[in-house]
Structures are given as C-alpha cells and as structure tokens.
Design a protein around this motif. Structure first.
Motif, PDB file in Angstrom:
ATOM      1  N   ASN A  10     -57.497 -37.585  27.589  1.00 35.00           N
ATOM      2  CA  ASN A  10     -57.519 -36.771  26.377  1.00 35.00           C
ATOM      3  C   ASN A  10     -58.358 -37.488  25.331  1.00 35.00           C
ATOM      4  N   LYS A 144     -57.051 -39.370  13.435  1.00 36.12           N
ATOM      5  CA  LYS A 144     -55.847 -38.555  13.372  1.00 36.12           C
ATOM      6  C   LYS A 144     -55.913 -37.543  14.507  1.00 36.12           C
ATOM      7  N   PRO A 145     -54.758 -37.093  15.001  1.00 31.29           N
ATOM      8  CA  PRO A 145     -54.763 -36.129  16.102  1.00 31.29           C
ATOM      9  C   PRO A 145     -55.488 -34.837  15.719  1.00 31.29           C
ATOM     10  N   GLY A 146     -56.277 -34.344  16.652  1.00 27.44           N
ATOM     11  CA  GLY A 146     -56.948 -33.057  16.478  1.00 27.44           C
ATOM     12  C   GLY A 146     -56.154 -31.968  17.174  1.00 27.44           C
ATOM     13  N   ARG A 147     -56.661 -30.743  17.110  1.00 22.76           N
ATOM     14  CA  ARG A 147     -55.952 -29.604  17.709  1.00 22.76           C
ATOM     15  C   ARG A 147     -55.771 -29.771  19.214  1.00 22.76           C
ATOM     16  N   GLY A 148     -56.699 -30.482  19.878  1.00 30.17           N
ATOM     17  CA  GLY A 148     -56.613 -30.647  21.325  1.00 30.17           C
ATOM     18  C   GLY A 148     -55.836 -31.874  21.766  1.00 30.17           C
ATOM     19  N   THR A 150     -53.021 -34.239  23.025  1.00 27.47           N
ATOM     20  CA  THR A 150     -51.787 -34.112  23.804  1.00 27.47           C
ATOM     21  C   THR A 150     -50.688 -34.882  23.078  1.00 27.47           C
ATOM     22  N   ARG A 154     -51.155 -37.977  20.452  1.00 27.19           N
ATOM     23  CA  ARG A 154     -50.547 -37.939  19.107  1.00 27.19           C
ATOM     24  C   ARG A 154     -49.694 -39.186  18.863  1.00 27.19           C
TER      25      ARG A 154
END
Length: 169
Positions: A10, A144-148, A150, A154
């Motif tokens: 990811n 920072k976590p993006g929309r994709g 996992t 995150r």
C-alpha cells in the motif's frame, strides 16, 4: 517481465516501481521522451540486448506508458510513442537526473543539461513546495493517510507521526 512482489504494498512508490519495471525501462522512457521511436534506435542508443528490449517495450506498452504503432506492412515495423502517462513521468526523470548531476556526476560535470525549448533557458532545479509555494525540506515532511490507505498504512503513519511530533526530553 516478472512483476515484483512489492506491487501489492500500500505504497505509491512501490506500485510505481512495479509499473516502471527496472532501470532499463527508465532508460527506454528517457529515450522515448527524447524522440526515439523505433526498436533499432533504442537498441543502438542503449546497447541493450534485443530480447531484453522486447520484454521491456512489451511491459511499458501493457502498463500504458508507450503506445505501439504499426508503421510497417502487416506488423513488420513498429514505433513506440510515449503516452500522457509517460509524459507526466518526465518530472520524475528530471528529478533523478538532477540528483545524479549533483551526487554522482558532480556539479559542473553534468553529462547533459536540460533547457526549455521555448525560452532557451536551463531548467531550474526541482524542489518540494507546499501548496502555498514555500520550499519544504525533507526534514519538514510528514505523511498522513490518503483515501487509499489501508488500516495497516493508517496505523503505521499514525505511529510514525507521533514519534516525529514528540518533544525531546
């Protein structure tokens, strides 16, 4: 070409490497973006084995980086044309080139220098900028976590960011 196992990670860098393939693929893209189109020109420019070139061209066509155009009689001669996807990769190639000029060839000893065909001026060094235009150093980056992302990604980024933002005691 065998797909690397990291294509399932990811991570956009790992997935991009799976699309790009290997160093030969980067050099083929470099040449294609500079106007090389035929198998024979790639062979002579790169000194690459024919079977390796065939494999890499097939991979780049499958990944949508190059379009294979039949310019011969019934599939006897092809040209390979960069797609929009490949043209957008020019920025990454330029970043690699500029890094190599600084850290491998050393400044003042560059094998080639990129110029803007319209203005005639040299291409400026690429730098990271925030959306405000401020230059951002690698020490100032945070992810920072993006929309994709996992759940594993995150959790990893959350833990990493906590470590980065902790005040030294």
């Amino acid at each position: 070409m065998r797909e690397p196992s990291f294509s399932r990670l990811n991570c956009s860098i790992a997935r991009s490497l799976a699309v790009l393939g290997d160093a030969w693929s980067l050099l083929i893209l470099r040449d294609a973006l500079a106007g090389v189109r035929t198998f024979e020109r790639f062979t002579s420019s790169l000194g690459i084995a024919r079977n390796t070139l065939t494999d890499r061209l097939r991979h780049l066509v499958e990944e949508g980086m190059l379009t294979q155009m039949d310019v011969g009689k019934r599939g006897t001669r092809f040209e390979y044309v960069p797609t929009v996807k490949a043209k957008e990769f020019q920025v990454a190639l330029m970043a690699i080139m500029q890094w190599g000029d600084r850290w491998v060839s050393e400044r003042g000893n560059e094998p080639a220098v990129a110029f803007d065909r319209v203005s005639g001026l040299a291409v400026a060094p690429l730098v990271l900028r925030s959306t405000s235009g401020r230059t951002v150093s690698s020490e100032e980056l945070i992810y920072k976590p993006g929309r994709g992302a996992t759940p594993v990604t995150r959790d990893y980024l959350t833990a990493k960011n906590k470590r980065l933002t902790r005040k030294p005691v």
